[in-house]
Design an enzyme around this catalytic site. Structure first.
Site, mmCIF file in Angstrom:
data_model
loop_
_atom_site.group_PDB
_atom_site.id
_atom_site.type_symbol
_atom_site.label_atom_id
_atom_site.label_comp_id
_atom_site.label_asym_id
_atom_site.label_seq_id
_atom_site.Cartn_x
_atom_site.Cartn_y
_atom_site.Cartn_z
ATOM 1 C CD GLU A 108 -2.795 1.357 2.314
ATOM 2 O OE1 GLU A 108 -2.807 0.540 3.237
ATOM 3 O OE2 GLU A 108 -3.680 2.217 2.148
ATOM 4 C CG ASP A 124 -3.337 -2.442 4.260
ATOM 5 O OD1 ASP A 124 -2.579 -1.620 4.829
ATOM 6 O OD2 ASP A 124 -4.527 -2.200 4.011
ATOM 7 C CB ILE A 141 -1.520 -0.041 9.580
ATOM 8 C CG1 ILE A 141 -0.162 -0.184 10.277
ATOM 9 C CG2 ILE A 141 -2.640 0.150 10.619
ATOM 10 C CD1 ILE A 141 0.224 0.986 11.190
ATOM 11 C CG ASP A 142 -7.133 -3.170 6.189
ATOM 12 O OD1 ASP A 142 -7.291 -2.175 5.465
ATOM 13 O OD2 ASP A 142 -8.016 -4.023 6.364
ATOM 14 C CB THR A 195 -4.434 3.929 8.204
ATOM 15 O OG1 THR A 195 -3.643 2.920 7.583
ATOM 16 C CG2 THR A 195 -3.525 5.051 8.653
ATOM 17 C CG ASP A 203 -7.643 -2.246 1.482
ATOM 18 O OD1 ASP A 203 -6.984 -1.924 2.468
ATOM 19 O OD2 ASP A 203 -7.929 -1.452 0.560
HETATM 20 C C1 LIP Z 1 -9.044 0.863 4.567
HETATM 21 C C2 LIP Z 1 -9.959 -0.325 4.329
HETATM 22 C C3 LIP Z 1 -11.371 0.037 4.671
HETATM 23 C C4 LIP Z 1 -11.813 1.119 3.763
HETATM 24 C C5 LIP Z 1 -10.901 2.328 3.871
HETATM 25 C C6 LIP Z 1 -9.461 1.964 3.649
HETATM 26 P P1 LIP Z 1 -6.421 1.277 4.902
HETATM 27 O O1 LIP Z 1 -7.711 0.493 4.295
HETATM 28 O O2 LIP Z 1 -9.601 -1.424 5.067
HETATM 29 O O3 LIP Z 1 -12.213 -1.083 4.522
HETATM 30 O O4 LIP Z 1 -13.153 1.456 4.033
HETATM 31 O O5 LIP Z 1 -11.286 3.241 2.892
HETATM 32 O O6 LIP Z 1 -9.241 1.573 2.317
HETATM 33 O O7 LIP Z 1 -6.270 2.503 4.064
HETATM 34 O O8 LIP Z 1 -6.702 1.597 6.314
HETATM 35 O O9 LIP Z 1 -5.317 0.321 4.698
#
Ligand code: LIP
Length: 272
Positions: free
Chosen positions: A69, A89, A91-92, A94, A218
């Site tokens: 990412e 990813d 930190i999914d 964030t 993601d």
């Molecule tokens: C997030 C996703 C989440 C989505 C956010 C963002 P990140 O990923 O896990 O489902 O709604 O828009 O994409 O940016 O925290 O890795």
């Protein structure tokens, strides 16, 4: 020990190391930067965790490729080839990390010949380690997990994310989908991390997860974990899942997935 066994051992070691950083930093002050818009956030810890994982793998396997990412956030087009490719990813969730909401994870998948061999989703705050290897089942902290098997829409608990895009056309479709779905299901949830949402389907805690606008990092690991837990992962319009399409629908059964896909208004973001 096969090559994939060896890769799996190595990535688990690195993901746990990365988890210690995330665990230490979540409740501390962080400097926050924005990416595509004001609510698309990144911190130095997203970047450091991604670097730790990529450096760790490439020092042992220099021919492996990466779709990460943060390394792709400068906007260059990403390319998935047949080479062993780690989709990361760091930190999914964030935004949750920035706020100190412990619904976050590190998500890592390994694809070889475009087939997902390994999926790991790790929430180091709640100590939930979801793992899957192709054909070998899905696990939470080493114990097998299975989807709920729910087939009926009116009994389903559904994850539906709003996402970070504030594009008016996308927002309109998201809100229409909430309005269309809500009368037909038990409830709708939105916790902010697609990879963990998919693991909640794998665990049987929710029955489906839907999102438009996510990226490959993601959903790549969650897709394998859901399928190995006995669930389905498809395109929200009903066709096969495509990791680069930025669209995901996974569910506890094909019956439920198809009922949901018939109700949804479709949104097609620019592909990864
Ligand atoms: C997030 C996703 C989440 C989505 C956010 C963002 P990140 O990923 O896990 O489902 O709604 O828009 O994409 O940016 O925290 O890795």
């Amino acid at each position: 020990m096969s090559n994939v066994d060896e890769y799996y051992t190595e990535i688990l070691r690195l993901v746990k190391q990365a988890g210690s950083i995330v665990r230490e930093k979540i409740y501390q002050h962080k400097d926050v930067l924005t990416k595509s818009c004001d609510v698309d956030l990144v911190t130095e810890w997203d970047q450091k965790v991604e670097k730790l994982l990529i450096d760790g793998i490439s020092s042992r396997y220099p021919d492996h490729r990466f779709i990460g990412e943060e390394s792709t956030s400068s906007g260059q087009k990403i390319e998935l080839t047949n080479a062993p490719t780690w989709i990361i990813d760091p930190i999914d969730g964030t935004m949750n990390f920035v706020h100190g909401l412990p619904y976050i994870c590190i998500s890592v998948a390994l694809l070889i010949n475009k087939i997902t061999e390994i999926g790991i989703v790790y929430n180091p705050i709640l100590e939930q380690l979801f793992t899957a290897r192709k054909g070998q089942g899905a696990f939470l902290n080493g114990a097998p997990i299975h989807v709920s098997n729910e087939k009926e829409l009116h009994k389903a608990l559904v994850m539906l994310e709003t996402g970070t895009s504030r594009d008016p056309e996308k927002l309109k479709i998201v809100l229409q989908n909430i309005t269309l779905l809500l009368p037909h299901v038990h409830g709708i949830r939105s916790f902010g991390a697609a990879a963990l949402n998919m693991c909640m389907v794998a665990l049987g805690g929710v029955d489906a997860s839907i999102e438009f606008g996510i990226h490959a990092w993601d959903v790549a690991a969650g897709d394998l974990i859901v399928r190995e837990a006995g669930g389905v992962s498809i395109d929200p319009a009903g066709g096969p899942f495509d990791v680069m399409s930025r669209r995901t629908l996974c569910a506890s059964s094909m019956e439920l997935a198809q009922q949901l896909s018939k109700i949804l208004i479709q949104y097609y973001p620019v592909r990864d």
